[in-house]
Scaffold this motif. Structure first.
Motif, PDB file in Angstrom:
ATOM      1  N   THR A  92      -2.963 -14.454  -9.685  1.00  0.00           N
ATOM      2  CA  THR A  92      -2.771 -14.717  -8.265  1.00  0.00           C
ATOM      3  C   THR A  92      -3.997 -15.460  -7.741  1.00  0.00           C
ATOM      4  N   PRO A  93      -3.914 -16.080  -6.559  1.00  0.00           N
ATOM      5  CA  PRO A  93      -5.101 -16.736  -6.003  1.00  0.00           C
ATOM      6  C   PRO A  93      -6.299 -15.788  -5.884  1.00  0.00           C
ATOM      7  N   ARG A  94      -6.060 -14.539  -5.510  1.00  0.00           N
ATOM      8  CA  ARG A  94      -7.154 -13.590  -5.398  1.00  0.00           C
ATOM      9  C   ARG A  94      -7.754 -13.292  -6.775  1.00  0.00           C
ATOM     10  N   LEU A 154     -12.010 -14.041 -11.029  1.00  0.00           N
ATOM     11  CA  LEU A 154     -12.476 -14.610 -12.296  1.00  0.00           C
ATOM     12  C   LEU A 154     -13.698 -15.498 -12.077  1.00  0.00           C
ATOM     13  N   HIS A 155     -13.671 -16.303 -11.034  1.00  0.00           N
ATOM     14  CA  HIS A 155     -14.826 -17.152 -10.729  1.00  0.00           C
ATOM     15  C   HIS A 155     -16.050 -16.297 -10.384  1.00  0.00           C
ATOM     16  N   VAL A 213     -13.587  -5.419   0.201  1.00  0.00           N
ATOM     17  CA  VAL A 213     -12.634  -4.405  -0.250  1.00  0.00           C
ATOM     18  C   VAL A 213     -13.435  -3.235  -0.819  1.00  0.00           C
ATOM     19  N   SER A 214     -12.760  -2.163  -1.173  1.00  0.00           N
ATOM     20  CA  SER A 214     -13.434  -1.013  -1.766  1.00  0.00           C
ATOM     21  C   SER A 214     -13.815  -1.303  -3.212  1.00  0.00           C
ATOM     22  N   HIS A 257      -8.787  -5.296  -9.401  1.00  0.00           N
ATOM     23  CA  HIS A 257      -8.661  -6.751  -9.553  1.00  0.00           C
ATOM     24  C   HIS A 257      -9.210  -7.203 -10.903  1.00  0.00           C
ATOM     25  N   VAL A 258     -10.384  -6.684 -11.270  1.00  0.00           N
ATOM     26  CA  VAL A 258     -11.002  -7.059 -12.543  1.00  0.00           C
ATOM     27  C   VAL A 258     -10.105  -6.653 -13.700  1.00  0.00           C
TER      28      VAL A 258
END
Length: 217
Positions: free
Chosen positions: A155-157, A162-163, A180-181, A188-189
């Protein structure tokens, strides 16, 4: 849970010093040591440690060959490479071999302990002094234009995450930038690693630079 550690280094004084530092921690147990790569391979098979602290230069089989041999047999073992040599070749080969982290022997004791705990959690840690070497070693290796095929799975997020990983940001720093928390940042990672088939955040850095997604500044 106690973290079982094997120390592999050809210098007895260094092994003794590492043992002293680690055994001062309540959650870490040094289950054995080894003075060569071959001895380390046999010790891992016999003692089943969670984490191996692996020196690079040892007689006979070196630490990089030992790391490859160990992880080919038991990929659940986590290997943290510990060396005095801050050279791109060592960094690149250690990570290619599947190491979970890379620390210089000049690192303070608290960073060594942190690396053991991070590796035991299934994550990865790079000494800040070698992060630039990792970037330099893998930057510019991709010559084909365009992103790798799997990038469109993100996803864009997640692409943004990743960047950020490629910049060396920790989960806490990711959380702060994304507002975010810590738990959400960790999620996400995890999704980025899962979608791209990457073992840990160190290999996410390699992936990003190897495929030309980001460039060193």
């Amino acid at each position: 849970m106690t973290i079982r550690v094997l120390v592999a280094d050809d210098e007895s004084m260094i092994r003794a010093g590492l043992r002293m530092v680690l055994e001062a921690e309540e959650d870490i147990e040094v289950v054995g040591d080894a003075s060569s790569g071959g001895t380390a391979v046999r010790a891992v098979a016999a003692l089943r440690p969670d984490v191996v602290l692996m020196d690079v230069r040892m007689p006979g089989m070196d630490g990089l060959a030992a790391t490859r041999r160990i992880l080919a047999t038991d990929p659940d073992v986590r290997v943290v490479v510990l060396t005095t040599f801050n050279e791109d070749g060592y960094v690149r080969e250690a990570l290619r071999a599947g190491a979970a982290g890379f620390l210089l022997k000049v690192a303070p004791p608290e960073r060594l302990v942190e690396a053991i705990r991070v590796a035991a959690r299934g994550e990865a840690l790079l000494d800040p002094l070698v992060t630039r070497s990792v970037i330099a070693a893998f930057a510019g290796l991709r010559t084909e234009p365009g992103p790798p095929p799997r990038l469109d799975l993100l996803t864009p997020r997640e692409a943004e995450v990743l960047h950020m990983l490629a910049r060396g940001l920790s989960n806490a720093e990711l959380a702060a930038e994304l507002v975010v928390s810590d738990a959400t940042a960790k999620t996400h990672v995890a999704r980025v690693l899962m979608k791209l088939g990457l073992r840990d955040r160190v290999h996410a850095v390699i992936y990003a630079y190897e495929h030309g997604l980001v460039r060193p500044t």
